[in-house]
Scaffold this motif. Structure first.
Motif, mmCIF file in Angstrom:
data_model
loop_
_atom_site.group_PDB
_atom_site.id
_atom_site.type_symbol
_atom_site.label_atom_id
_atom_site.label_comp_id
_atom_site.label_asym_id
_atom_site.label_seq_id
_atom_site.Cartn_x
_atom_site.Cartn_y
_atom_site.Cartn_z
ATOM 1 N N ASP A 1 1.038 -0.926 0.415
ATOM 2 C CA ASP A 1 -0.166 0.064 0.132
ATOM 3 C C ASP A 1 1.146 1.210 -0.047
ATOM 4 O OD1 ASP A 1 -2.519 -0.906 0.305
ATOM 5 O OD2 ASP A 1 -2.852 -1.130 2.331
ATOM 6 N N GLU A 2 2.374 1.045 0.390
ATOM 7 C CA GLU A 2 2.350 2.877 0.675
ATOM 8 C C GLU A 2 3.563 2.920 -1.149
ATOM 9 O OE1 GLU A 2 7.223 4.090 1.624
ATOM 10 O OE2 GLU A 2 6.246 1.888 3.068
ATOM 11 N N VAL A 3 3.455 2.194 -1.988
ATOM 12 C CA VAL A 3 2.939 2.401 -3.411
ATOM 13 C C VAL A 3 2.516 3.291 -3.742
ATOM 14 C CG1 VAL A 3 1.798 0.909 -4.333
ATOM 15 C CG2 VAL A 3 4.214 1.422 -5.409
ATOM 16 N N LEU A 4 1.565 3.558 -3.001
ATOM 17 C CA LEU A 4 0.813 4.312 -3.600
ATOM 18 C C LEU A 4 1.273 5.995 -3.373
ATOM 19 C CD1 LEU A 4 -2.801 3.257 -2.046
ATOM 20 C CD2 LEU A 4 -1.579 2.782 -4.662
ATOM 21 N N SER A 5 1.655 6.252 -2.104
ATOM 22 C CA SER A 5 2.467 7.047 -2.135
ATOM 23 C C SER A 5 3.223 7.815 -2.913
ATOM 24 C CB SER A 5 3.387 7.515 -0.860
ATOM 25 O OG SER A 5 4.756 6.665 -0.873
ATOM 26 N N VAL A 6 4.132 7.495 -3.750
ATOM 27 C CA VAL A 6 4.690 7.484 -4.967
ATOM 28 C C VAL A 6 4.548 7.229 -6.675
ATOM 29 C CG1 VAL A 6 6.498 7.786 -3.815
ATOM 30 C CG2 VAL A 6 6.229 5.747 -4.784
ATOM 31 N N CYS A 7 2.655 6.088 -6.285
ATOM 32 C CA CYS A 7 1.879 5.767 -7.963
ATOM 33 C C CYS A 7 1.121 6.142 -7.142
ATOM 34 C CB CYS A 7 3.343 4.836 -8.242
ATOM 35 S SG CYS A 7 2.326 4.043 -9.344
ATOM 36 N N PRO A 8 0.607 6.551 -7.469
ATOM 37 C CA PRO A 8 -1.113 7.086 -6.835
ATOM 38 C C PRO A 8 -2.181 6.418 -8.118
ATOM 39 C CG PRO A 8 0.030 9.027 -6.855
ATOM 40 C CD PRO A 8 1.147 8.945 -7.562
ATOM 41 N N VAL A 9 -2.820 5.772 -7.362
ATOM 42 C CA VAL A 9 -3.663 4.918 -8.304
ATOM 43 C C VAL A 9 -5.443 5.607 -8.022
ATOM 44 C CG1 VAL A 9 -5.434 2.834 -8.209
ATOM 45 C CG2 VAL A 9 -2.894 2.330 -8.141
ATOM 46 N N ASP A 10 -5.639 6.035 -9.225
ATOM 47 C CA ASP A 10 -7.375 6.841 -9.458
ATOM 48 C C ASP A 10 -8.210 6.492 -8.898
ATOM 49 O OD1 ASP A 10 -5.812 9.913 -9.903
ATOM 50 O OD2 ASP A 10 -4.578 7.903 -11.503
#
Length: 417
Positions: free
Chosen positions: A219-228
């Motif tokens: 889930d931390e990937v969302l901070s650098v690769c946001p999912v809309d």
């Protein structure tokens, strides 16, 4: 009383005294009122969780990457993509700006025929479809735990990202779905290695999100690769869409996880001394690689030092080359669990998961495999379920409690508070 478990295309039985029987676990009943199939997807698209509708999220002229599952996953892209694309098109988004990316993780590439089968010929003709290529990645950041977020370039450079997937229990990420389409779906082998090596942590278990290092790293990937936007579904045993959630990558995903729990998380009064478990018969027990999921779910129902009796035909053997190498060439179960932390290898991870179960409990195997071979891969072999059950009771005493799991691949035991 006599209990019966599916075994290949037949059954195995065992005699269990009623005063020993703690529970027989089955999936919870489903509320039959909700929409199913593509109707469930349409209903979710009309009622997203935590975001506006997708047509208000994506603006005309923006490049859109839709990340979906590969052929090794049961996600029905061919049912989900058409209504999603229709809503984008109605909002003025050009299909020339949309790319469907198959999240391969570390799996093989698809043929064109496989891509068409996954999305349908109509969708394949409507938008660009391509496989994730880990050799073409962009470093978007590094997680707090050291995972390199090297993301497939067409996903990294998109203006908007939409993630698709099905939600089911994952034996070390807690649940599938959500941001898992990005990490590890369209990341590199190094990223997968770093993330999946945490599978040996006690919090990395099926049905657990709190403090789960694997899921938190995902889930931390969302901070650098946001999912809309996400579109996630829950499937039945027959791969029918039972429920769908859309919207925010965390909030919608968690709502889908909660729905899954209402179906397949089953409360037990206590952990048992003995667990009798079947994956559900053919084809779920066609090999040990497939049957492993039931064994992993059963570990949540047995006490430390107890016995799990896995009733699985395994008529086709171990089922996967790397898995077989780990199971047959490792000197011990401890070696497997230590090795997976040093060098994650798909196939080997299932062997390591079996090793983790065996460190806590004895595992008897009722199968069609030769007894000597079963012993060599660290199980205790038995010809019948009844013989295995009698041996377990002899080892643990006549008052040993028993839990029976006829649908071991689908039911996740949880001790009642």
């Amino acid at each position: 009383m006599q209990v019966e478990l599916a075994f290949g295309k037949t059954q195995q039985t065992a005699d269990v005294a009623e005063h020993n029987l703690l529970a027989v676990l089955a999936p919870n009943p489903l509320n039959a009122d909700g929409p199913r199939g593509q109707a469930a997807v349409l209903a979710a698209l009309a009622n997203p969780i935590g975001t506006p509708r997708v047509g208000a999220v994506v603006r005309p002229g923006e490049r859109v990457a839709i990340i979906t599952s590969d052929i090794t996953r049961p996600f029905p892209s061919w049912q989900v993509l058409p209504p999603l694309l229709d809503e984008l098109a109605a909002a003025g988004v050009s299909m020339a700006d949309v790319t469907v990316v198959f999240a391969l993780g570390s799996h093989r590439r698809h043929t064109e025929a496989e891509m068409r089968k996954l999305v349908s010929d109509d969708v394949f003709a409507r938008v660009r479809c391509l496989d994730h290529d880990p050799a073409d990645s962009v470093r978007m950041g590094v997680s707090a735990r050291g995972t390199p977020y090297d993301v497939f370039r067409p996903v990294a450079e998109a203006d908007r990202r939409i993630c698709l997937g099905n939600i089911e229990y994952h034996y070390f990420a807690g649940y599938s779905g959500g941001a898992k389409a990005i990490m590890p779906g369209v990341c590199t082998r190094d990223a997968i290695q770093t993330n999946h090596a945490m599978m040996v942590k006690p919090e990395a278990r099926a049905g657990n999100l709190t403090g789960n290092p694997v899921r938190e790293d995902i889930d931390e990937v969302l901070s650098v690769c946001p999912v809309d936007f996400i579109v996630n579904v829950v499937l039945s045993e027959h791969k029918e869409i039972l429920h769908a959630v859309c919207g925010h990558a965390i909030h919608a995903h968690r709502a889908g996880c909660a729905f899954l729990d209402t179906l397949y998380k089953v409360r037990i009064p206590a952990r048992a001394d003995i667990v009798l478990v079947s994956p559900g018969g053919y084809p779920k027990d066609i090999n040990l690689y497939q049957a492993q999921k039931a064994l992993d779910n059963a570990k949540h129902a047995v006490r430390d030092g107890g016995v799990i009796v896995l009733c699985a035909s395994c008529a086709e053997g171990l089922g996967e080359d790397v898995f077989e190498r780990w199971m047959t060439q490792s000197p011990s179960t401890r070696h497997m669990t230590e090795q997976i932390q040093r060098r994650f290898e798909l196939g080997g991870h299932k062997a390591a998961a079996i090793g983790l179960v065996m460190e806590k409990s004895s595992v008897y195997l009722v199968s069609d495999l030769p007894a000597g071979f079963v012993s060599a891969i660290f199980f205790t072999p038995f010809p019948t379920l009844n013989a295995a059950c009698r041996a377990a009771q002899a080892a643990l005493g006549g008052d040993a409690s028993v839990i029976v799991m006829p649908y071991g691949g689908s039911t996740l035991p949880e001790v009642a508070p």
